[in-house]
Design an enzyme around this catalytic site. Structure first.
Site, PDB file in Angstrom:
ATOM      1  N   ASP A 175      62.831  27.878 120.165  1.00  9.99           N
ATOM      2  CA  ASP A 175      62.977  26.535 119.610  1.00  9.99           C
ATOM      3  C   ASP A 175      62.023  25.597 120.339  1.00  9.99           C
ATOM      4  O   ASP A 175      61.933  25.625 121.573  1.00  9.99           O
ATOM      5  CB  ASP A 175      64.427  26.059 119.782  1.00  9.99           C
ATOM      6  N   ASN A 183      58.037  14.486 116.266  1.00 13.61           N
ATOM      7  CA  ASN A 183      57.749  13.993 114.921  1.00 13.61           C
ATOM      8  C   ASN A 183      57.873  12.469 114.852  1.00 13.61           C
ATOM      9  O   ASN A 183      57.067  11.794 114.193  1.00 13.61           O
ATOM     10  CB  ASN A 183      58.689  14.637 113.903  1.00 13.61           C
ATOM     11  N   HIS A 188      54.930  13.430 111.097  1.00  9.49           N
ATOM     12  CA  HIS A 188      55.198  14.784 110.603  1.00  9.49           C
ATOM     13  C   HIS A 188      53.943  15.631 110.421  1.00  9.49           C
ATOM     14  O   HIS A 188      53.993  16.846 110.671  1.00  9.49           O
ATOM     15  CB  HIS A 188      56.020  14.724 109.313  1.00  9.49           C
ATOM     16  N   ASP A 192      53.699  19.278 111.992  1.00  6.87           N
ATOM     17  CA  ASP A 192      53.345  20.508 111.280  1.00  6.87           C
ATOM     18  C   ASP A 192      52.230  21.255 112.004  1.00  6.87           C
ATOM     19  O   ASP A 192      52.264  22.480 112.117  1.00  6.87           O
ATOM     20  CB  ASP A 192      52.909  20.180 109.852  1.00  6.87           C
ATOM     21  N   GLU A 219      62.131  24.092 113.283  1.00  6.43           N
ATOM     22  CA  GLU A 219      61.197  24.431 114.361  1.00  6.43           C
ATOM     23  C   GLU A 219      61.640  25.678 115.118  1.00  6.43           C
ATOM     24  O   GLU A 219      61.181  25.944 116.233  1.00  6.43           O
ATOM     25  CB  GLU A 219      61.065  23.255 115.338  1.00  6.43           C
TER      26      GLU A 219
END
Length: 306
Positions: A175, A183, A188, A192, A219
């Site tokens: 994780d 973010n 975002h 990504d 994630e």
């Protein structure tokens, strides 16, 4: 980075040496060619080499092409291989019989080389397109790792194999630490890009053919390592975490570290363990929770079931 296109494999099965040689020489400039001189060899080489296409003579002495095709279709390992019959039997009912049995095409001897090449190219294009669709169905669009569906399929298979073989099976959940804050801080699109970077590192860490890195959700990534004990699995994960650190992705919103970090929880199925498939996954998930509770940016591992 461009993908390397692997040369497709064609198995030529004919009891006549001259036919094998002619077809082999015809196909070799464009394909990897395998040869078989009888039905038994055809079945063995189909199972071992997984060709994309088989050119199969109908009239062979030990086992005719119809029986070979029947056995190919009965075996899950070979049932999807495309087969073109090549036969001296030129009656319409012979061709219809071959197609009803599951052959992709039927070429009558004496064959025309141009026709053979055209039909081989056509059927191999169909094979490529089918595999591309299968691949897309199993790939996560953002990270290009295996998706959750593919992981679930492979985990079930490897679980059963570990149970049969008595070999260990290791599983790890990864994780990205404080990813929501990442973010929120950078947006975002940047999130990504960061996730794709971590995914590339995870994919590169899974070096053996049976190893699998998949995006499990958000994630969170999952790593499947068959025939890998806890010590070696942890070494793989430690190297992965070091590689993530070397990405040097700035994360000023993290309370863990100034750069992007990950937490990992893992568990290994011991051969003598009686735990269920779901138990191993839950154990890895519990270890990931423990890593987060302990401050993140760390690996915790349960070596075997109690």
């Amino acid at each position: 980075m461009m993908n390397v296109v692997e040369t497709q494999k064609v198995l030529v099965a004919d009891d006549d040496a001259i036919n094998r040689e002619v077809l082999g020489d015809l196909l070799k400039p464009e394909y990897t060619v395998l040869l078989a001189k009888n039905g038994a060899q055809t079945l063995e080489r189909a199972a071992r080499h997984a060709p994309d296409l088989i050119l199969l003579d109908v009239m062979m002495p030990d086992m005719d092409g119809y029986e070979v095709l029947r056995q190919l279709r009965a075996d899950p390992q070979t049932e999807h291989i495309a087969v073109i019959f090549i036969s001296g039997l030129d009656r319409p009912e012979d061709e219809a019989n071959g197609l009803k049995m599951g052959a992709s095409d039927y070429i009558v001897k004496p064959f025309n080389p141009t026709v053979v090449m055209a039909r081989v190219a056509l059927h191999l294009q169909v094979v490529r397109q089918r595999r591309m669709l299968e691949r897309l169905a199993n790939i996560d669009g953002l990270t290009e790792l295996a998706n959750r569906r593919r992981f679930d399929e492979m985990y079930a298979l490897e679980w059963q194999r570990a149970r049969r073989s008595g070999r260990p099976l290791s599983l790890a959940l990864l994780d990205i630490d404080a990813f929501k804050q990442f973010n929120d801080r950078y947006g975002h699109p940047a999130g990504d890009r960061a996730l794709r970077s971590v995914a590339r590192v995870a994919g590169a860490a899974m070096r053996r053919p049976a190893d699998l890195a998949a995006r499990y959700g958000g994630e969170e990534l999952v790593l499947l390592m068959p025939e890998t004990d806890a010590e070696h699995a942890r070494q793989v994960v430690e190297a992965l975490c070091e590689a993530v650190a070397e990405l040097n992705i700035l994360h000023e919103a993290s309370a863990v570290a100034p750069m992007l970090t990950v937490s990992v929880g893992g568990a290994t199925l011991a051969p003598e363990s009686s735990e269920l498939q779901s138990d191993l996954f839950e154990a890895a998930d519990a270890e990931l929770y423990r890593a987060k509770q302990a401050g993140r940016n760390r690996i915790t591992w349960r070596e075997s079931a109690a």
